[in-house]
Motif scaffolding. Sequence first.
Motif, short mmCIF file in Angstrom:
data_model
loop_
_atom_site.label_atom_id
_atom_site.label_comp_id
_atom_site.label_asym_id
_atom_site.label_seq_id
_atom_site.Cartn_x
_atom_site.Cartn_y
_atom_site.Cartn_z
N UNK B 26 41.36 47.64 0.22
CA UNK B 26 41.69 47.64 -1.21
C UNK B 26 40.50 48.19 -1.99
N UNK B 28 38.22 47.36 -4.27
CA UNK B 28 36.88 46.76 -4.35
C UNK B 28 36.14 46.87 -3.02
N UNK B 31 34.73 50.37 -2.61
CA UNK B 31 33.51 50.58 -3.40
C UNK B 31 32.30 50.00 -2.69
N UNK B 32 32.48 48.78 -2.15
CA UNK B 32 31.37 48.12 -1.47
C UNK B 32 30.95 48.91 -0.24
N UNK B 35 29.10 52.10 -1.19
CA UNK B 35 27.72 51.84 -1.61
C UNK B 35 26.82 51.55 -0.41
N UNK B 45 30.69 55.03 -11.07
CA UNK B 45 31.31 54.02 -11.92
C UNK B 45 32.57 53.54 -11.22
N UNK B 46 32.64 52.23 -11.02
CA UNK B 46 33.67 51.70 -10.13
C UNK B 46 35.09 52.02 -10.59
N UNK B 47 35.26 52.03 -11.92
CA UNK B 47 36.61 52.29 -12.47
C UNK B 47 37.15 53.65 -12.09
N UNK B 48 36.26 54.63 -11.87
CA UNK B 48 36.73 55.99 -11.60
C UNK B 48 37.29 56.14 -10.18
N UNK B 50 39.74 54.41 -9.09
CA UNK B 50 41.20 54.20 -9.14
C UNK B 50 41.99 55.47 -9.48
N UNK B 51 41.52 56.29 -10.43
CA UNK B 51 42.22 57.57 -10.62
C UNK B 51 42.24 58.40 -9.33
N UNK B 53 42.19 57.21 -6.21
CA UNK B 53 43.16 56.57 -5.31
C UNK B 53 44.60 56.90 -5.72
N UNK B 75 46.26 45.25 -3.79
CA UNK B 75 46.89 46.53 -3.47
C UNK B 75 46.03 47.19 -2.38
N UNK B 77 45.35 50.05 0.43
CA UNK B 77 45.67 51.45 0.69
C UNK B 77 45.49 51.79 2.16
#
Lengths: 226, 110
Positions: B26, B28, B31-32, B35, B45-48, B50-51, B53, B75, B77
């Motif tokens: 998923x 998060x 992202x981990x 990194x 930036x973590x929010x970016x 999702x676009x 995905x 969710x 993937x």
Amino acid sequence: MKKEEFLRTVRKQIHFVFDRDDVENELNQHLSDSIEDLMEEGLAVEEAEYLAVEQMGNPVEVGKLLNQEHNPLLGYLWAASRVLLACLICPAVLYVGVMGFFLLKTITPMTLKDSAKTYDVGIDLELPTHKVKLDKICLSESGRYSLTYRAWTKFAYSRAGIGSQLFTLEDDAGNHLGGATNGAIGNLSECGSKDFDWPENSVLHIVGVDGEIIELDLTEYCDEKR
Amino acid sequence: MAVDKGYMSGSARMLVLNLLNEKSQYGYELIKTLKQRSNDVFDMKEGTLYPILHKLENDELISSSNQEVSGRVRKVYCITDKGQRVLAREREEWREFSVAVNQVLTFGGI
């Protein structure tokens, strides 16, 4: 910035409203995970929330990028196609179900529940629109006579229409005693019964919708005499 | 050291596909992993994410389903067959590209 404010701002950028909840849920999960991990590292709740939101980036920017992937035009077309599909499938399923139910009902001859006596008739009636089986004459406890029948629509005439008469019952002088109607549009099959008064000379005329008359001497079938 | 945005956005697609090729995850989690693997170089930036995905999902390179992971519905993937084919091609292109860049850079005796 608070988590809620971030999520609200992202939501606003997404023009296809039906996707907003899904996107918000996903980002909310992310933020909750992030806040949890930051608190485990020793941050206070407020600090963790502030930092988690900060790490997400600019909500307007993120929202606009997401909006590109949740195109309202395609989205609404997709939604409309779903509705259209449902509109087609639901009646089709209903139709098959209803037709199936009526076909099952016409496997065996029908006997009326309040019958005191039943007499087998077993006459086939070949109508232009239907194949009809006249099954039984039932005499009810209250002394009422009914003719039970089953009818199957011929495919060539499957649009017989509402309330078209399959046959009527008359005495040999042509006096109307009762009639059988075909109930619904496009019914593939049906069963029913028609009440009739005992004709004076015990001769029942079954007059098909095409005018053909089958003469039935009731005394041959029933031991009743009136 | 943070990496220029242009490098990041171009390769993010391949990196995400590659991580999902190893394991369904998923957002998060991705992202981990990203990194950790890059020693914080890819500090996007973590929010970016999702676009990216959602774009990959629209292109049918990945698919998603809601699954319960450690007590929460998330969710998750996973990569599709089409995604695996695209990843293999992009990896090959990337290999050729990096070899070429290295050759040019080392020519000058760096």
